[in-house]
Every structure is written in C-alpha cells, then in structure tokens.
Design a protein around this motif. Structure first.
Motif, short mmCIF file in Angstrom:
data_model
loop_
_atom_site.label_atom_id
_atom_site.label_comp_id
_atom_site.label_asym_id
_atom_site.label_seq_id
_atom_site.Cartn_x
_atom_site.Cartn_y
_atom_site.Cartn_z
N MET A 1 0.84 -1.21 0.00
CA MET A 1 0.00 0.00 0.00
C MET A 1 0.88 1.25 0.00
N ASN A 2 0.48 2.28 -0.76
CA ASN A 2 1.30 3.50 -0.72
C ASN A 2 0.80 4.43 0.39
N LEU A 3 1.66 5.37 0.73
CA LEU A 3 1.42 6.21 1.90
C LEU A 3 0.18 7.09 1.74
N THR A 4 -0.03 7.60 0.52
CA THR A 4 -1.19 8.47 0.30
C THR A 4 -2.49 7.74 0.63
N LEU A 5 -2.60 6.53 0.11
CA LEU A 5 -3.78 5.73 0.38
C LEU A 5 -3.89 5.38 1.88
N PHE A 6 -2.74 5.01 2.46
CA PHE A 6 -2.69 4.64 3.87
C PHE A 6 -3.16 5.81 4.75
N ARG A 7 -2.71 7.01 4.41
CA ARG A 7 -3.14 8.18 5.20
C ARG A 7 -4.62 8.46 4.98
N GLU A 8 -5.04 8.38 3.73
CA GLU A 8 -6.47 8.65 3.45
C GLU A 8 -7.37 7.69 4.21
N MET A 9 -6.91 6.44 4.32
CA MET A 9 -7.70 5.46 5.06
C MET A 9 -7.68 5.72 6.56
N ASN A 10 -6.50 6.09 7.07
CA ASN A 10 -6.32 6.10 8.53
C ASN A 10 -6.62 7.44 9.20
N GLU A 11 -6.44 8.53 8.48
CA GLU A 11 -6.66 9.82 9.16
C GLU A 11 -8.09 9.97 9.68
N PRO A 12 -9.09 9.57 8.90
CA PRO A 12 -10.46 9.66 9.46
C PRO A 12 -10.65 8.73 10.66
N LEU A 13 -9.98 7.58 10.64
CA LEU A 13 -10.11 6.66 11.77
C LEU A 13 -9.47 7.23 13.04
N ILE A 14 -8.33 7.90 12.85
CA ILE A 14 -7.66 8.54 14.00
C ILE A 14 -8.57 9.63 14.57
N GLN A 15 -9.10 10.44 13.68
CA GLN A 15 -10.00 11.53 14.07
C GLN A 15 -11.20 10.99 14.85
N GLN A 16 -11.77 9.92 14.33
CA GLN A 16 -12.94 9.30 14.94
C GLN A 16 -12.60 8.73 16.32
N ILE A 46 1.42 12.97 12.40
CA ILE A 46 2.63 12.22 12.09
C ILE A 46 2.82 11.06 13.06
N ARG A 47 2.60 11.32 14.35
CA ARG A 47 2.88 10.28 15.36
C ARG A 47 1.92 9.09 15.22
N PRO A 48 0.61 9.34 15.16
CA PRO A 48 -0.29 8.19 14.94
C PRO A 48 0.00 7.45 13.64
N ILE A 49 0.28 8.19 12.57
CA ILE A 49 0.55 7.53 11.29
C ILE A 49 1.82 6.68 11.36
N LEU A 50 2.85 7.22 12.03
CA LEU A 50 4.07 6.43 12.21
C LEU A 50 3.77 5.13 12.95
N LEU A 51 3.02 5.24 14.04
CA LEU A 51 2.69 4.05 14.82
C LEU A 51 1.95 3.03 13.95
N PRO A 63 -5.83 -4.66 17.02
CA PRO A 63 -7.13 -4.05 17.35
C PRO A 63 -7.03 -2.83 18.28
N ASP A 64 -5.91 -2.67 19.00
CA ASP A 64 -5.78 -1.51 19.89
C ASP A 64 -4.83 -0.44 19.35
N ALA A 65 -4.35 -0.63 18.12
CA ALA A 65 -3.35 0.32 17.59
C ALA A 65 -3.90 1.74 17.53
N LEU A 66 -5.16 1.88 17.11
CA LEU A 66 -5.72 3.23 17.00
C LEU A 66 -5.82 3.91 18.37
N GLU A 282 8.30 6.04 2.46
CA GLU A 282 7.56 7.22 1.99
C GLU A 282 7.37 8.24 3.11
N LEU A 283 7.19 7.75 4.34
CA LEU A 283 7.05 8.68 5.46
C LEU A 283 8.34 9.49 5.66
#
Lengths: 292, 292
Positions: A1-16, A46-51, A63-66, A282-283
C-alpha cells in the motif's frame, strides 16, 4: 500500500477515535470542548501515522493500535496547548486557528492539557487486546518519553536556550528530547504492538531517532524558507527571536546536508527489517520534503 | 501503633523517597530544582499517610508502598503548582512559602507540574514488587482520579463556580472531584497493595469518600475561623472572593454538623474492617480537628 492511500484510510479513523474517546468522558462541557478543540485542530498526525505504519510493516494490524495512536496524539496535543501559553511561546495561532487559551482562557487551557496527558495513561491502561506486561512497557516508555527526561525536559532546555547561543550538540539534545523522544516512542509503541523481534526493535528505534532529528531540522529550515500561510503559524519567528536553529548555526545548505544525512540513516535502518518497508520509506520522504 | 508515632516514623521516609525519586532523574537543573522545591515544601502528607495507614491496618507493610505514596504526593503537588498560577488562583504563598511560579517563573512552574504528573505514572509502571495486573489497576484508577473525570474536572467546576452561587449538591460535586477523588484513590491504592478482600475494598472506598468530604468541609470552616499564620496562606480568601463554601451555604454551625456526619460515617465504614483500625480512627479525628 502506498502512503497516500494509507493516510487517506487512517486519518479519518484517527479523528474518529480521538472524538469518541473524548465524547465518552463525563466531564464539564467547557473542559470537553477545550480538549476536543485542540484535538480536532488537526495537524499532520505524524505520530499516529508512524505508529500505524510500523504495525502495518510488521505484518498487519492490531485491534488496539488506534487507541494507542490516539493516546500519543493527546500527549502531543497537550504539549502544544501548554507551549502556546503566554508564559511560554505566547502564540495566538496554531495550525492557522486561534490557540486553545485564546478561545477558552488560560486556566481552562492549562487544565485541558493536564487532562489530555492524564487521560492518555488511562487509555493505555484500559486497552482490551494487550497483555498487562505490554501495557506496562508502553506506559513506562510513554512516561519517560513525555516527561522530565524526554519532551518536558526538552521544552525546558528550549526555553533556556532562547537566552544564549547553543552549540550544535546542545541544539541536537534539545530536539532529541523535545520532539524526538515522543516521535521515537510512536515508532517503538508500534513495534511493541506489532510484535517486533529484538532486532526489529533495534532497527526501528534507530529509525525513530534519525526521523526525529530530520523532522526538526526540516522544521527549522521551513521557518527560514516557508511562508506563514503554508506553515499556519508565524514564519521567520525563530530568526526574529534570535533562537538557535540548524540553518542559523550551520548555514542553510549545510542544514540541508544534515537533513539528508539523517534521512538516509533512517532509510538504512529500516532496510534491515526485510521486505519492502514502503510506508516508512515514503514517510521519511514526506518528513524531509514537507512544506508545512 | 498510634498515629503520632506512625507519622513520626513515616514522614521522613516519604520525604526521603520523594527526594531520591527526583534526584535519580537526569534532567535540566532548573526543572529538577523546581520539582524538588514544591515537593520539599512539605504540607501534611495526608495522602501518603492515608495510603501507608491502610496498608498497615490490612496487616503489615508492602515494599513498594512508599513509592506509590510518593507518586500520589507528586500528583497532589503538581495540582497545587498549577492551581497557584496567576491564571488560576493567583496565589503568592503556599504553606507559608513563595509559590513555585514566584520562584521559578510561570513557564518552568507549568512544566514542573507536567513533569511531576508524567513521572507519577512511570513510577507505578516501574514498581518491583507489584504484579503487572495490579500496576494496571493502580494506573487506571490513578488516571481517572487525577484526570478530567476527577481532580482536573473538579478544578474546572471550582473555577466556573466562582462566578455563581452553587447549590449544596453542586458544591459537594466540586469537592468530590477536586479533593475527594485523589484522597479516595490514596486509600484504594493502599487497599490494593495491602491485598484487601472485596468487602474490605468496599468499606475502604466508603471511608475514602466520607473522609474526602470531611476534609473539604473542614478546609472551608478553617477559612472562616483560622488565621493566615495558622493556615500558611491567606485566610478569609473564600469569603472575600464570594466563593461558595459550606459555612456560606449552610451557616457555620450547620457546616460543623455536616462535618461530624461525614466523620462518623467514615468511622462507621472502617469498623467493618474488623480489628481495631486505630490509625484510620485517629486520622479521621485529625482531619476533623486540624487547624491548618
């Protein structure tokens, strides 16, 4: 998976995750609003995405990463709220928005920071899918990275450094503590959750240290070369305050060389993980090439 | 053992534990001095003594009890440092000495508080003689008691309450959170370390709640009846700031009745522990009868 897609998927989940962790608290409305305000103000995560990227590179998900990612983002956010206070950096803007104390007043801003910090430890203690032993490892390292021997100590050195010209070694120590410690912890926390081998842990820790320094050197470079609009904060602030910076101590071209050195060391560290750590590659590039 | 002897034995040990925990940190001198200054400023050490007394009443000692007691005292001390700040209570004196920010400046005072809070979780995580499961119980409860749903939330309610007349129920809620939560945690932490049975845990939690309220009612009464010299802080401050207090809402005699009620409920709760809980009986009397 590339970083752009990974961020697009995960940023809303982090926010939520951040939102729901705050919403489940039974607390005074002003405190909840103030905590939520700074968490929602966004930033690069940056920190959540790195993790999350480390967990992914180690072969999947947890299951607890977020939740751990959110706890670390809360610590980062509390540190920004306190750093922005009039008695510290006295900043009116953060990420292009009024700082917390400008909106909620200093007293509530200080307390919102205190509450975010305290909550972050409780979140880790209450994880459902991590053994007590691993929770204790996480809490131990989180306390060291965020506390007097880490981020808080770095902030004290940074304040004291404003009154004198630092050597390069001193400047590096400020950044290792102030920014590096929590960034590295994000990576190590991902390694713990991802079940890293001891060798992988060593490689990822080394990656974290170099990424942390690269991040801060780029921050200093952007303060010279960026615009206030790009940065969402006042550009040229370091220079006008005569603060020690990498470009100031080294010249701009030498600072860029140093940035490249740490970026290539970071990349070298993660090659030993085996496979093709595309997300972390990519990060690294993102941290070096970002313009805000 | 009687309480006087118990305190004479334990207060120097608490002091020593706090000192050595701070001295072992490898941190900037100003930060270390600032953290140490407020910890050494003393005070009644009610929370550590409560914890140690509970461990003692449950049948002895625990090799990590002093460390947990010190961690709780650090949280209490951080809360005093932040509460005293100009943007909060704006106090120049605490326990008869200049407040932390008067000596070290606001920025270092805020950071010293942050560092004490963060360290307290690390201390519990690194205990040598407590299982990981019990450490996690302690950290979970500590985070709740000290955080937005406990002490920090209470401080927010207290600040907001200054601008309006509170009902008795609202005043009680402020105190349950601001003072009661961490006092109760001290007792529950002692119960966990002392290996309390579920019945003993219930009794001690109830004891903690009533002791916490009694403590705060006596605080309010002392603000009316005490002198600044006895209190080591400005007497009559609540009245001059028109803050809601028990004597103010209830009259002084009714406030004293309420104090007696909570003291007798506290005593009743611990009788069910069996034996003769002399230390906790005397601690209850001390809290009710103290003059500072």
């Amino acid at each position: 998976m590339n970083l752009t897609l990974f961020r697009e998927m995960n940023e809303p989940l982090i926010q939520q995750e951040l939102s729901s962790l705050i919403q489940e608290l039974n607390i005074p409305a002003s405190l909840k609003d103030s905590m939520d305000y700074s968490l929602q103000a966004g930033g690069k995560r940056i920190r959540p995405i790195l993790l999350l990227a480390v967990v992914q590179e180690l072969g999947g998900s947890h299951p607890d990463a977020l939740k751990v990612a959110a706890a670390i983002e809360m610590i980062h956010t509390y540190s920004l709220i306190h750093d922005d206070l009039p008695s510290m950096d006295n900043d009116d803007l953060r990420r292009g928005m009024p700082t917390n104390h400008k909106v909620y007043g200093e007293a509530v801003a200080i307390l919102a920071g205190d509450a975010l910090l305290t909550y972050s430890f409780g979140i880790v203690a209450r994880l459902k899918h991590v053994s007590s032993d691993d929770k204790i490892r996480l809490i131990d390292l989180m306390s060291v990275s965020a506390g007097a021997e880490g981020m808080v100590g770095g902030q004290v050195l940074d304040i004291e450094g404003e009154e004198k010209k630092l050597t390069l070694a001193e400047l590096e120590q400020v950044h290792r503590l102030k920014t590096g410690a929590l960034l590295t912890f994000s990576i190590v926390a991902g390694a713990i959750l991802g079940g890293a081998t001891p060798e992988q842990m060593v490689a990822l820790s080394k990656f974290g240290e170099h990424i942390g320094l690269a991040f801060q050197i780029q921050d200093d470079i952007l303060d010279v070369t960026g615009t206030s609009q790009e940065l969402g904060k006042t550009a040229g602030k370091d220079e006008s305050s005569e603060k020690s910076t990498y470009p100031g101590l080294l010249t701009l071209p030498k600072a860029k060389e140093k940035l490249d050195y740490h970026a290539s060391e970071a990349l070298a560290a993660i090659q030993s993980l085996g496979g093709n750590p595309q997300l972390l590659n990519e990060l690294t590039a993102l941290i070096v090439e970002r313009n805000n």
